[in-house]
Design a protein around this motif. Structure first.
Motif, PDB file in Angstrom:
ATOM      1  N   SER A 153       0.839  -1.211   0.000  1.00 23.86           N
ATOM      2  CA  SER A 153       0.000   0.000   0.000  1.00 23.86           C
ATOM      3  C   SER A 153       0.867   1.251   0.000  1.00 23.86           C
ATOM      4  O   SER A 153       1.891   1.323   0.692  1.00 23.86           O
ATOM      5  CB  SER A 153      -0.924   0.010   1.225  1.00 23.86           C
ATOM      6  OG  SER A 153      -1.816  -1.085   1.195  1.00 23.86           O
ATOM      7  N   SER A 154       0.448   2.246  -0.772  1.00 23.78           N
ATOM      8  CA  SER A 154       1.232   3.477  -0.873  1.00 23.78           C
ATOM      9  C   SER A 154       1.021   4.378   0.339  1.00 23.78           C
ATOM     10  O   SER A 154      -0.017   4.319   1.002  1.00 23.78           O
ATOM     11  CB  SER A 154       0.854   4.240  -2.141  1.00 23.78           C
ATOM     12  OG  SER A 154      -0.466   4.748  -2.041  1.00 23.78           O
ATOM     13  N   PHE A 157      -2.035   6.587  -0.108  1.00 23.91           N
ATOM     14  CA  PHE A 157      -3.279   5.908   0.261  1.00 23.91           C
ATOM     15  C   PHE A 157      -3.516   6.004   1.767  1.00 23.91           C
ATOM     16  O   PHE A 157      -4.633   6.303   2.214  1.00 23.91           O
ATOM     17  CB  PHE A 157      -3.182   4.437  -0.180  1.00 23.91           C
ATOM     18  CG  PHE A 157      -4.317   3.567   0.278  1.00 23.91           C
ATOM     19  CD1 PHE A 157      -5.565   3.654  -0.309  1.00 23.91           C
ATOM     20  CD2 PHE A 157      -4.135   2.647   1.296  1.00 23.91           C
ATOM     21  CE1 PHE A 157      -6.620   2.839   0.108  1.00 23.91           C
ATOM     22  CE2 PHE A 157      -5.170   1.819   1.722  1.00 23.91           C
ATOM     23  CZ  PHE A 157      -6.416   1.922   1.124  1.00 23.91           C
TER      24      PHE A 157
END
Length: 454
Positions: free
Chosen positions: A345-346, A349
């Motif tokens: 996940s970034s 995000f």
């Protein structure tokens, strides 16, 4: 500085300390684990022991503040809070750290039980939402600065420096509060203190909080059922007591008070462990430093700090249930999205979801507090503030309990070490699923409370 502004300053400063400590310590938990040889479950109890103590003592101290003066309890709380913070800084083992945190929670309970009551009784009804919004903003400011300063201090000075700083800040508050707060003997109520009710209540709450993380095992179930039975016994005794700890009859028909407190309990049960879980995710799974982790975790509390005064002021004009229910709905969306978190996940995000949750928290907290305090008579401000604080702290403890239960179910005691990143990731995702589902009935309770203005 006018008397009212002095009261706002002192109570706001005191309200800043406890969330600042909590959020800073969450960032330092991995460092504590490495230094004292603690696993994820033990580190969870560093936070939970504080919350457990604060929840157990909050209602009795709220009652004592109504009887003997809120300034006395407030001052005693700040002094005890400072002493026990220094004790935590000097703790040389896991056991000593958890014990010092437990007593630190008792000092925090005295502050929680009186700060909002002092503030509410000092301002007229038409300004209440605004000043409560400022007070809530100070809480979120503590949450904002905690991760950043906590991460920086942990990297440069070690985790013990956080507790030392908290002790120093609390010490600074003491002379200001002593000179600026007025004695409030005229607010005291008559009667004796309900010691037996306080003991039954405290023991029952402790059994529930201690047993919940051990679910679904037999031991956890026994503790939980005994605690629930104890609370039932407490309610029966309080209805017949001549001077009860909690005057249940005074609030039994107050729909706004009841449903606002239920909504607060669910909201904090679903949201408090967010920073705890993301701290482990960012440091243990993403491999980020405490400083970078703290900067990322600022997004949510910064939103809450900026928007809480606005939401509080709006609740002086709009019905609180409209704002609070909208905030709870946003919280469901944010927590649901976090259940899809994975090692890839970034950061963008994660920050975006924190912004959504920060907006939801801001819309909920100040209006909900305004609804609770506006639904009772001035003579009940202390116990109303303590009841709301108990819902908050019990909810926060349940939030930690759900997280610890996920760790225990998925990782087990033998696999609860920080190096088990796969188990840690799975535990975090399942915890967010439970939190999102929990917030759905909370939205219903928030809407169900009704209007505070007829």
């Amino acid at each position: 500085m006018s008397a009212r502004r002095s009261i706002l300053f002192v109570t706001t400063l005191a309200s800043f300390l406890t969330p600042f400590m909590g959020s800073a310590i969450n960032i330092a938990l991995p460092a504590m684990g490495k230094d004292l040889g603690m696993d994820t479950i033990g580190l969870g109890w560093v936070t939970t022991s504080y919350l457990l103590s604060a929840a157990v003592f909050l209602l009795p101290f709220g009652r004592l503040s109504d009887k003997f003066g809120r300034k006395k309890i407030f001052m005693l709380g700040i002094v005890f809070f400072a002493i026990t913070a220094f004790a935590s800084a000097l703790a040389g083992s896991e056991l000593l750290l958890i014990i010092s945190r437990f007593f630190n929670g008792a000092g925090g309970a005295m502050i929680y039980a009186t700060a909002i009551a002092i503030l509410t009784s000092s301002f007229p009804r038409e300004e209440r939402g605004k000043v409560l919004g400022i007070n809530v903003a100070s809480v979120y400011l503590g949450l904002s600065l905690g991760p950043t300063l906590g991460g920086l201090m942990t990297s440069l000075l070690g985790w013990r420096s956080i507790f030392a700083l908290i002790g120093l800040l609390a010490t600074i508050v003491i002379p200001i509060a002593a000179t600026k707060l007025e004695n409030d003997r005229k607010l005291s109520v008559s009667g004796t203190f309900d010691l037996s009710g306080s003991m039954i209540y405290g023991l029952s709450l402790a059994l529930i909080i201690y047993g919940f993380p051990k679910m679904p095992g037999l031991q956890g179930l026994i503790f939980l059922l005994c605690g629930i039975a104890g609370l039932w016994l407490f309610a029966v005794i309080e209805k017949k007591a001549p001077d009860p700890l909690l005057q249940i009859s005074s609030f039994s028909g107050n729909q706004v008070f009841i449903f606002s407190n239920l909504a607060a309990f669910i909201n904090y049960s679903a949201t408090f462990a967010l920073v705890f879980l993301l701290s482990f995710y960012l440091q243990q799974i993403k491999g980020l430093s405490p400083e970078k982790t703290g900067l990322i975790l600022m997004a949510q509390p910064v939103m809450m700090t900026l928007l809480s005064p606005v939401a509080g002021k709006l609740s002086d004009r709009l019905e609180p249930y409209v704002l609070a229910s909208s905030g709870m709905g946003l919280t469901v969306i944010g927590l649901g999205a976090f259940s899809f978190l994975n090692p890839g996940s970034s950061i963008t995000f994660i920050i975006l979801l924190q912004v959504i949750l920060g907006l939801g928290f801001a819309l909920f907290s100040s209006p909900n507090t305004n609804a609770v305090m506006s639904s009772v008579n001035p003579s009940h401000y202390g116990i109303a503030s303590a009841t709301l604080g108990t819902m908050r702290l019990t909810g926060q403890t349940m939030s930690m309990g759900i997280s610890l239960m996920m760790f225990a179910l998925i990782m087990g005691n033998k696999g609860a070490g920080l190096e088990n990143t796969a188990g840690l990731m799975t535990s975090i995702r399942y915890a967010f699923v439970v939190f999102a589902l929990l917030c759905i009935p909370g939205t219903f309770f928030s809407m169900k409370r009704g209007k505070i203005r007829k």
